[in-house]
Design a protein around this motif. Sequence first.
Motif, PDB file in Angstrom:
ATOM      1  N   THR A 108     -72.437  20.858  62.937  1.00  0.00           N
ATOM      2  CA  THR A 108     -72.635  19.671  62.106  1.00  0.00           C
ATOM      3  C   THR A 108     -71.600  19.582  60.997  1.00  0.00           C
ATOM      4  OG1 THR A 108     -75.025  19.709  62.544  1.00  0.00           O
ATOM      5  CG2 THR A 108     -74.276  18.434  60.649  1.00  0.00           C
ATOM      6  N   VAL A 109     -71.451  20.653  60.197  1.00  0.00           N
ATOM      7  CA  VAL A 109     -70.535  20.591  59.053  1.00  0.00           C
ATOM      8  C   VAL A 109     -69.074  20.713  59.489  1.00  0.00           C
ATOM      9  CG1 VAL A 109     -72.272  21.500  57.473  1.00  0.00           C
ATOM     10  CG2 VAL A 109     -70.684  23.085  58.578  1.00  0.00           C
ATOM     11  N   GLY A 110     -68.830  21.337  60.635  1.00  0.00           N
ATOM     12  CA  GLY A 110     -67.461  21.475  61.105  1.00  0.00           C
ATOM     13  C   GLY A 110     -66.861  20.182  61.596  1.00  0.00           C
ATOM     14  N   HIS A 111     -67.722  19.270  62.104  1.00  0.00           N
ATOM     15  CA  HIS A 111     -67.225  18.012  62.680  1.00  0.00           C
ATOM     16  C   HIS A 111     -67.847  16.779  62.037  1.00  0.00           C
ATOM     17  CE1 HIS A 111     -65.246  20.228  65.955  1.00  0.00           C
ATOM     18  NE2 HIS A 111     -66.300  21.010  65.920  1.00  0.00           N
ATOM     19  N   ASN A 112     -68.774  16.993  61.098  1.00  0.00           N
ATOM     20  CA  ASN A 112     -69.460  15.886  60.435  1.00  0.00           C
ATOM     21  C   ASN A 112     -70.106  14.945  61.453  1.00  0.00           C
ATOM     22  OD1 ASN A 112     -70.351  14.469  58.157  1.00  0.00           O
ATOM     23  ND2 ASN A 112     -68.623  13.045  58.245  1.00  0.00           N
ATOM     24  N   VAL A 113     -70.861  15.519  62.374  1.00  0.00           N
ATOM     25  CA  VAL A 113     -71.549  14.719  63.387  1.00  0.00           C
ATOM     26  C   VAL A 113     -73.006  14.518  62.993  1.00  0.00           C
ATOM     27  CG1 VAL A 113     -70.039  15.423  65.267  1.00  0.00           C
ATOM     28  CG2 VAL A 113     -72.050  16.792  64.758  1.00  0.00           C
ATOM     29  N   ARG A 114     -73.596  13.507  63.551  1.00  0.00           N
ATOM     30  CA  ARG A 114     -74.960  13.161  63.184  1.00  0.00           C
ATOM     31  C   ARG A 114     -75.985  14.014  63.921  1.00  0.00           C
ATOM     32  NH1 ARG A 114     -75.753   8.731  60.154  1.00  0.00           N
ATOM     33  NH2 ARG A 114     -73.934   7.404  59.740  1.00  0.00           N
ATOM     34  N   ASN A 115     -77.168  13.971  63.359  1.00  0.00           N
ATOM     35  CA  ASN A 115     -78.288  14.724  63.917  1.00  0.00           C
ATOM     36  C   ASN A 115     -78.493  14.431  65.396  1.00  0.00           C
ATOM     37  OD1 ASN A 115     -81.185  14.957  64.699  1.00  0.00           O
ATOM     38  ND2 ASN A 115     -81.431  15.784  62.641  1.00  0.00           N
ATOM     39  N   ARG A 116     -78.398  13.154  65.764  1.00  0.00           N
ATOM     40  CA  ARG A 116     -78.691  12.769  67.154  1.00  0.00           C
ATOM     41  C   ARG A 116     -77.660  13.347  68.131  1.00  0.00           C
ATOM     42  NH1 ARG A 116     -76.498   7.763  65.029  1.00  0.00           N
ATOM     43  NH2 ARG A 116     -78.550   7.290  64.187  1.00  0.00           N
ATOM     44  N   VAL A 117     -76.419  13.544  67.673  1.00  0.00           N
ATOM     45  CA  VAL A 117     -75.400  14.132  68.536  1.00  0.00           C
ATOM     46  C   VAL A 117     -75.734  15.587  68.837  1.00  0.00           C
ATOM     47  CG1 VAL A 117     -72.950  14.712  68.731  1.00  0.00           C
ATOM     48  CG2 VAL A 117     -73.642  12.555  67.672  1.00  0.00           C
TER      49      VAL A 117
END
Length: 389
Positions: A108-117
């Motif tokens: 999550t923090v490495g790519h700033n992706v959302r919860n749903r991903v």
Amino acid sequence: MDKRTKVFISTAASYWFLSVMAIIGRSRKRKRVAIREGITYAPMFERDRKRIDYLNDEIWRNNTTCVKMLRMNKARFFRFCQLFRDHALLEDTVHMCVEQQVTMFLYTVGHNVRNRVIATNLGRSGETVSRYFDKVLHAIGELREDYISPPSLDTSPHIEGNPRWDPYFKDCNGAIDGTHVRATVPKEMQHAFRGRKTHCTQNVMAAVDFEQRFTYVLVGWEGTAHDALVLRDALARENGLRVPQGKYYLVDVGYGAKPGFLPLFRGVRYHLNEWGSNPVQNEKELFNHRHSSLRIIIEQAFGALKRRLKVLDDASPFFPFQTQVDIVVACCIIHNWVIEDGRDEFNVPDDSDEEATTYAGTESENAIMVSFRQGLADQMWADRQNHRH
């Protein structure tokens, strides 16, 4: 026995019989509940196996893949997970081991992706991803005192023995600067967080030593806040920034000259790319050149931090603001742990520099460091001239 007495006895007997039957019924129901077999989760075993297979094949497969997905190599990732076990901060659960919990967080923090991903890729529910993200974030925050601590009082090996900086900066503790991290705040607060940038940011002030370790971090200030104001807050806090007697930090001109903080000469070129093939002309330019070449360590630290963890340098985050603040601290802790663990894959030079804000200290505050700075500059220039002759 008259008729009324018979009716009364018959009614009482009926009531007693119904009460006894109700008690027997409840007793049998409790017995059935007690002996009822629990729900079995046989299909979950196969699902858990598939999840682990996915992580082994797609995330933990080799160093290259692990660095791309989790921002650290495979061996380092598993040592990082062991750190939480050793400190009893995270533990395996029935259907999720510590490695899976940390994987979701770093992804999550490495790519700033959302919860749903994360939920879709790892076969989890959104609630599960959110819950374990908060657990890992809290666990990393518990390591703050262990991994964000004041620098050594000894002269840094980075300076010691280097004729450009030794003995002039032998009492330097490190460098201080601010950086802007994207922020998401309610609409009514956005004007305070939108400063030089077109988007909302929080102003993060940090001190680093010459190994690029963060030794102090202050987060949560609005993007419009001046660097000098953030520094003043850091010094005023009960557990804030402390500069040991006789030591100082290198700072930009925006922080002002005062005991414990040594800025550049204002109005004299200092960006390293301003020199090119043009030699320095006087003691102030020589001081600024060497000051900048040493202070750039903090720009390199910020650069390595943001390259590794895109949540700090990508699109606006989608967490509550307090969580955004905690994430910045957690990222600095991860950065420091990686440095202590060994060579950093993301630690490459970054010559970026940000425009400084303006702040004028009082005459008494400035006098000590202004005089000290001029003395260093004169000594550097004299030593340089003697060496050339």
